[in-house]
Enzyme design. Sequence first.
Site: not given
Length: 140
Positions: A47-49, A54
């Site tokens: 879910g983080h980029f 990253v």
Amino acid sequence: MLGIKEIMDIIPHRQPFLLIDRIEELEAGKRAVGKKCVSYNEPFFNGHFPAEPVMPGVLIIEALAQVGTVAMLSVPQNKGKIGYFGGINSAKFRKKVVPGDVLTLEVEIIKQKGPMGIGSAKAYVDGKVAVEAELTFAIG
């Protein structure tokens, strides 16, 4: 050198929130150097980029805090206690951390009074500073 089992004997963190793979240097109560091998399979990358994964900066800070806690809880009188986060000061994020990176996590306890301690913390990738901060710990 401490592996996962020895780390889990010192701090209560477990997967998926145990963010250090090993401790390579340890001076009980003074300093520790740990490693985190960042894998694309980490749950936060979903879910983080997702198009450009990253590692979240807050998790790098948490990994540093876990290394500092290992240093503080390795002192015999702190065995079996829990280290809590007391604060973050002067955090600087200088380089992104991506899958395939190996984080070197260094924490030096620069001040301690009673159950409180302050650590100077730096995370490196390939010898370059990725994150630096001053962390406050409380032993409970």
